[in-house]
Design a protein around this motif. Structure first.
Motif, PDB file in Angstrom:
ATOM      1  N   SER A 191       8.102   7.492  -6.852  1.00  0.00           N
ATOM      2  CA  SER A 191       9.452   6.964  -7.021  1.00  0.00           C
ATOM      3  C   SER A 191      10.234   7.772  -8.054  1.00  0.00           C
ATOM      4  CB  SER A 191       9.375   5.509  -7.485  1.00  0.00           C
ATOM      5  OG  SER A 191       8.755   5.453  -8.765  1.00  0.00           O
ATOM      6  N   GLU A 192      11.546   7.556  -8.067  1.00  0.00           N
ATOM      7  CA  GLU A 192      12.384   8.078  -9.140  1.00  0.00           C
ATOM      8  C   GLU A 192      13.056   6.893  -9.841  1.00  0.00           C
ATOM      9  OE1 GLU A 192      14.344  11.676  -8.810  1.00  0.00           O
ATOM     10  OE2 GLU A 192      12.762  12.608  -7.631  1.00  0.00           O
ATOM     11  N   GLN A 193      14.025   7.156 -10.710  1.00  0.00           N
ATOM     12  CA  GLN A 193      14.574   6.109 -11.572  1.00  0.00           C
ATOM     13  C   GLN A 193      15.096   4.914 -10.770  1.00  0.00           C
ATOM     14  OE1 GLN A 193      15.121   9.344 -12.011  1.00  0.00           O
ATOM     15  NE2 GLN A 193      14.911   9.849 -14.186  1.00  0.00           N
ATOM     16  N   GLY A 194      14.459   3.761 -10.973  1.00  0.00           N
ATOM     17  CA  GLY A 194      14.874   2.558 -10.267  1.00  0.00           C
ATOM     18  C   GLY A 194      16.130   1.922 -10.830  1.00  0.00           C
ATOM     19  N   SER A 195      16.577   2.382 -12.007  1.00  0.00           N
ATOM     20  CA  SER A 195      17.813   1.853 -12.582  1.00  0.00           C
ATOM     21  C   SER A 195      19.050   2.538 -12.024  1.00  0.00           C
ATOM     22  CB  SER A 195      17.803   2.032 -14.108  1.00  0.00           C
ATOM     23  OG  SER A 195      16.774   1.282 -14.699  1.00  0.00           O
ATOM     24  N   ARG A 447      -2.566   9.118  -8.212  1.00  0.00           N
ATOM     25  CA  ARG A 447      -2.954   9.605  -6.887  1.00  0.00           C
ATOM     26  C   ARG A 447      -2.325   8.761  -5.781  1.00  0.00           C
ATOM     27  NH1 ARG A 447      -9.467  10.843  -7.500  1.00  0.00           N
ATOM     28  NH2 ARG A 447      -9.370  11.838  -9.567  1.00  0.00           N
ATOM     29  N   HIS A 448      -1.729   7.638  -6.156  1.00  0.00           N
ATOM     30  CA  HIS A 448      -1.117   6.719  -5.203  1.00  0.00           C
ATOM     31  C   HIS A 448       0.333   6.498  -5.601  1.00  0.00           C
ATOM     32  CE1 HIS A 448      -5.300   5.891  -4.086  1.00  0.00           C
ATOM     33  NE2 HIS A 448      -5.523   5.747  -5.379  1.00  0.00           N
ATOM     34  N   GLY A 449       1.192   6.318  -4.626  1.00  0.00           N
ATOM     35  CA  GLY A 449       2.608   6.177  -4.898  1.00  0.00           C
ATOM     36  C   GLY A 449       2.990   4.816  -5.427  1.00  0.00           C
ATOM     37  N   HIS A 450       4.039   4.793  -6.260  1.00  0.00           N
ATOM     38  CA  HIS A 450       4.704   3.563  -6.692  1.00  0.00           C
ATOM     39  C   HIS A 450       3.835   2.681  -7.591  1.00  0.00           C
ATOM     40  CE1 HIS A 450       7.833   4.678  -3.863  1.00  0.00           C
ATOM     41  NE2 HIS A 450       6.914   4.791  -2.926  1.00  0.00           N
ATOM     42  N   TYR A 451       2.942   3.299  -8.350  1.00  0.00           N
ATOM     43  CA  TYR A 451       2.214   2.574  -9.391  1.00  0.00           C
ATOM     44  C   TYR A 451       2.819   2.850 -10.763  1.00  0.00           C
ATOM     45  CZ  TYR A 451      -1.592   0.803  -6.470  1.00  0.00           C
ATOM     46  OH  TYR A 451      -2.322   0.121  -5.539  1.00  0.00           O
ATOM     47  N   LEU A 452       3.078   4.113 -11.086  1.00  0.00           N
ATOM     48  CA  LEU A 452       3.689   4.488 -12.363  1.00  0.00           C
ATOM     49  C   LEU A 452       5.120   4.946 -12.120  1.00  0.00           C
ATOM     50  CD1 LEU A 452       0.640   4.620 -13.230  1.00  0.00           C
ATOM     51  CD2 LEU A 452       1.306   6.499 -14.741  1.00  0.00           C
ATOM     52  N   ASN A 453       6.046   4.444 -12.923  1.00  0.00           N
ATOM     53  CA  ASN A 453       7.419   4.910 -12.755  1.00  0.00           C
ATOM     54  C   ASN A 453       7.584   6.308 -13.340  1.00  0.00           C
ATOM     55  OD1 ASN A 453       7.830   4.577 -15.543  1.00  0.00           O
ATOM     56  ND2 ASN A 453       9.478   3.089 -15.323  1.00  0.00           N
TER      57      ASN A 453
END
Length: 481
Positions: A191-195, A447-453
């Motif tokens: 992901s990228e910045q969710g704000s 290694r998996h998407g959308h766990y760490l921002n």
């Protein structure tokens, strides 16, 4: 009469699930502070030379002077005339914590960048003198304070690499289309910045090559140890490079953790389950609390960010001139991990943070992630937890700090002070939505998407850099740093 013997069908060969040799090669690259192709201290001069070699000019302009962008009739959305690239729309967010009721009900509206296409952030790796090196690019982005920073080998949206901009081809992009599975080091959607983005995702990749790669003026091969040294400098390594580097599969050498991996995942799953976040796209013209002027769309109280327009000329880009909107934050951000040793094992305090633009309610974020100026009008109880502990930390407790730029292709002068701060007296029983995890556990989750921002991934790359700097530099070529 002879009998024909039919051989049995071939049985597919199984492979090891983890490549131990790759982990050794990565560790060696991280411990090598002297590159085979360029000295670390010469990188700064090379970047300065590339700035002089190209024409770079960014000028703010009124919205009326945008040539390829327009406010769409009816919705007021800011769109490209081709219908490609990205749009600036409105977002309506309603956030209600779960049945525990330990959080306030929140609702707000804001402008947001929507870019549904998945881009490629790719770094090419190659071995020189027995050590893995990584091909970094001196890339101009209009929103960067110093314009030119170290970037991935390839940093391209789908519109870029499919030619929607009608510019030149993206250099070295072929290495990242259907790569040889035996040469893939990292390949994950992040992901990228969710704000500021609405559900934005990029493909983060590292691919090794054994073939010849052309020697190009805007590219240099660096070891992980060299990049670690450069991560300690302000505005040197761009956000896209940092997110890819955070996914490097270092070997886990820690003896354990406060929470087992299963316990950490169970806690995180519980946080995702108890958050109820509804984010809907709405017309930009109808966003409450924001006003549109001739040169900016901004919050009525002057907080958070503004949307502005710029005209750009850049000699080393696929397109040499263009105009576009950019999101400009109001103030310097702060992103920090509190760290402490638990039974001798380093841990960081992570926050399960909800942001309106996330694909799945919450992601793991730094202990503190905010722009402090946006909270000065609020009572102390409503300020982000641990903010004062970070801002008032004595220098002896700061393990890492640098001011780093966020994504310069969509954000203007978006910079944050990234810190890793020792917190000896921090409780082992933190507030709800916070828990202790080891850096090794966080590396596994990348290694998996959308766990760490993206902010937590930057800090993870900085933690990796600090470890590499303290353990390996002097023993493996530290004199050339």
């Amino acid at each position: 009469m002879s009998t024909r013997i039919v051989p049995p069908p071939a049985v597919p060969a199984v492979r090891p699930r983890e490549d131990g040799r790759l982990a050794d090669r990565i560790a060696l690259s991280a411990a090598t502070g002297r590159g085979a192709r360029v000295r670390t201290e010469d990188v700064r001069a090379w970047l300065a030379e590339r700035r002089r070699a190209h024409v770079f000019h960014v000028e703010r302009i009124p919205f009326a002077e945008l040539g390829q962008w327009r406010f769409e009739p009816g919705t007021g959305n800011l769109v490209h005339r081709s219908g490609r690239f990205f749009t600036v729309e409105g977002m309506h967010v309603v956030e209600l914590d779960g049945p525990s009721g330990d959080g306030p009900y929140r609702e707000w509206q804001q402008p947001v960048v929507r870019q549904p296409e998945v881009g490629i952030l790719g770094i090419l790796a190659k071995e020189f003198d027995g050590v893995l090196h990584f091909l970094m690019q001196a890339k101009m982005e209009p929103g960067n304070a110093n314009l030119l920073q170290l970037s991935p080998t390839v940093q391209a949206t789908r519109s870029n690499y499919t030619g929607a901009h009608r510019g030149t081809d993206v250099t070295l992009i072929d290495h990242f289309f259907r790569p040889d599975p035996d040469r893939v080091v990292v390949d994950v959607l992040q992901s990228e910045q969710g704000s500021w983005f609405y559900r934005k995702t990029n493909r983060n990749m590292i691919v090794e090559t054994v073939g010849d790669v052309p020697e190009l003026d805007d590219f240099r091969w660096l070891t992980l140890g060299q990049i670690a040294e450069l991560l300690h400098e302000d505005d040197m390594v761009n956000m896209n490079a940092r997110t890819v580097l955070s996914c490097v599969p270092y070997r886990d050498t820690s003896p354990g953790a406060l929470l087992s991996d299963a316990q950490l995942l169970s806690w995180f799953t519980g946080e995702r389950s108890r958050h109820d976040v509804c984010a809907e796209r709405i017309p930009l013209a109808g966003v409450r609390g924001w006003k549109r002027g001739a040169e900016a769309i901004e919050h009525e109280a002057g907080r958070y960010f503004r949307v502005v327009a710029v005209s750009v000329r850049a000699g080393n880009r696929e397109v040499v001139s263009w105009d576009q909107p950019l999101v400009e934050p109001v103030g310097l951000g702060v992103a920090a991990f509190l760290v402490r040793a638990i039974d001798g094992v380093p841990h960081v305090l992570v926050h399960a943070r909800a942001e309106g633009g996330f694909l799945d309610t919450v992601e793991l974020a730094p202990t503190v992630q905010c722009t402090p100026g946006n909270y000065t009008h609020l009572p102390p109880a409503d300020r982000p937890p641990f903010l004062d502990a970070v801002l008032n930390a004595p220098p002896s407790h700061i393990h890492y700090q640098a001011v780093l730029s966020e994504e310069g292709g969509r954000f203007l002068n978006a910079r944050s002070r990234y810190l890793v701060v020792e917190a000896d007296d921090a409780s082992l029983d933190p507030p709800p939505a916070y828990t202790w995890a080891t850096p090794a556990q966080l590396r596994t989750l990348t290694r998996h998407g959308h766990y760490l921002n993206v902010e937590a991934r930057t800090l993870l790359a900085c933690l990796n850099a600090s470890v590499a700097r303290s353990r390996g530099g002097e023993r493996h070529g530290g004199g050339h740093r």
